[in-house]
Design an enzyme around this catalytic site. Structure first.
Site, PDB file in Angstrom:
ATOM      1  N   HIS A  15      12.246   5.903 -14.044  1.00 52.47           N
ATOM      2  CA  HIS A  15      11.611   7.009 -13.339  1.00 52.47           C
ATOM      3  C   HIS A  15      11.927   6.939 -11.848  1.00 52.47           C
ATOM      4  CE1 HIS A  15       7.957   8.276 -10.951  1.00 52.47           C
ATOM      5  NE2 HIS A  15       8.200   9.396 -11.612  1.00 52.47           N
TER       6      HIS A  15
ATOM      7  N   LYS B  77       9.699  20.616 -15.886  1.00 50.01           N
ATOM      8  CA  LYS B  77       8.286  20.354 -16.129  1.00 50.01           C
ATOM      9  C   LYS B  77       7.752  21.282 -17.217  1.00 50.01           C
ATOM     10  CE  LYS B  77       7.839  17.248 -12.926  1.00 50.01           C
ATOM     11  NZ  LYS B  77       7.613  15.824 -13.280  1.00 50.01           N
TER      12      LYS B  77
END
Length: 372
Positions: free
Chosen positions: A301, A169
């Protein structure tokens, strides 16, 4: 073969550790689980992620809006059923919760059809990969007290498992602080391992995103994911045109029309449809075909148990996103089975259908509304 029953339930599963990414902090996740039964005794399982609150909205859409279009139908008529559900959703929302509900139902139908053919889903769809599909290890979340060194150790552990690609992230801290995190990971995993980053809609404008991404270009990133909000395709296109790192996006986008707009605007080099979000397997295949016609690759995803089949049956798909534990993608806590890491990717399941079995005892701990 006819559908005789459809039922759904909402599972609310707490995270063991409160976890953060660029714009959000999450303490629990909500899922809708769908079962469809046929007159031949074949049961299909579908599921989708609903967010971190109000997941029962998706379950309600399954029960109260969409189920009537499935009961009595031959589950092989996926196109007819999809069209009927989508058209009935005209006034309830052609995006958002209702399309997630359509996705869960559609996926359950494909599970039935592959089971009926006695084939794993990827073979029923038309296999491209054999035995193993490429996968990357997804993680690198922000946790209190987690240093760049801790992050580097985490990513190195994925490489030690055999993965040749990892994702972390970015976007919650300053671009300079993220550069230190990225540098620590790159130094730990070496130059031969792909490093992807996920910004989760971190920036409000193209200029901010461009300035941040340019700071990271020396680290040979495979992509920067979701730099802006999903509706900001003009901004995403501007970013893609002005940075050297490929842009990836699409996990929140729904239906072929969203992805056609994205591709036509050249807003991403890699698209990331989620078959639990975009409209199910039926719509995923349309999206993949449009992408292939424009030389765009796909890296779906989440939901590896589903996407392992879709990547295996899609020539322009590159990677399955895989979580090595249930810390973040915790729907696996209600599954009886887990995918096998093999080589640099995931072994293809050989059981008929999607291959997911629900652990009813575990589900009963998390269900807030029971099967209905």
């Amino acid at each position: 073969m006819k559908v005789t029953k459809i039922s759904a339930t909402t599972a609310v599963i707490p995270l063991r550790n409160v976890t953060s990414f660029s714009t959000r902090t999450v303490s629990e996740r909500h899922y809708t689980i769908v079962k469809i039964l046929t007159d031949e005794g074949i049961e299909g399982i579908g599921f989708c992620y609903c967010g971190n609150a109000a997941g029962s909205i998706v379950t309600s859409a399954v029960r109260n809006l969409l189920a009537k279009h499935v009961i009595g139908q031959d589950p092989h008529n996926t196109e007819f059923i999809w069209d009927a559900m989508y058209k009935d959703a005209l006034l309830m929302g052609r995006r958002g919760a209702v399309v997630r509900a359509i996705s869960a139902i559609d996926n359950a139908l494909w599970d039935i059809n592959a089971k009926h053919a006695k084939l794993p889903l990827y073979q029923y769809l038309g296999g491209f990969y054999q035995d193993v599909v490429p996968a990357y290890a997804s993680g690198g979340y922000y946790l209190d007290g987690k240093t760049p060194e801790h992050l580097a150790e985490e990513c190195l552990s994925y490489v030690d498992m055999g993965f040749k690609a990892v994702k972390i992230k970015v976007g919650r801290v300053s671009a300079i602080e993220d550069a230190a995190r990225i540098e620590a990971v790159r130094n730990a995993i070496g130059d031969e391992v792909e490093l992807f980053t996920d910004a989760n809609n971190a920036w409000n404008d193209a200029t901010s995103a461009i300035r941040a991404i340019r700071l990271w270009e020396d680290y040979d990133l495979g992509w920067v994911e979701e730099p802006t909000m999903p509706d900001e395709m003009e901004a995403s296109a501007a970013i893609a045109a002005r940075v050297d790192v490929p842009i990836a996006t699409g996990e929140i986008h729904q239906t072929r029309w969203d992805f056609m707009d994205m591709i036509d605007r050249q807003a991403a080099a890699i698209i990331q449809p989620d078959a639990g979000v975009c409209g199910g397997i039926t719509e995923f295949r349309r999206i993949a075909a449009y992408a292939a016609a424009h030389s765009i690759t796909i890296a779906p995803h989440w939901l590896a148990d589903l996407h392992v089949h879709l990547v295996a049956a899609t020539p322009n798909a590159t990677y399955v996103e895989y979580f090595t534990d249930t810390e973040v993608l915790n729907i696996m806590e209600i599954f009886n089975n887990r995918l096998e890491v093999k080589g640099h990717g995931l072994a293809l399941p050989q059981t008929p259908g999607i291959g997911v079995e629900i652990d009813e005892k575990a589900l009963s701990k998390f269900s807030i509304d029971s099967w209905e």
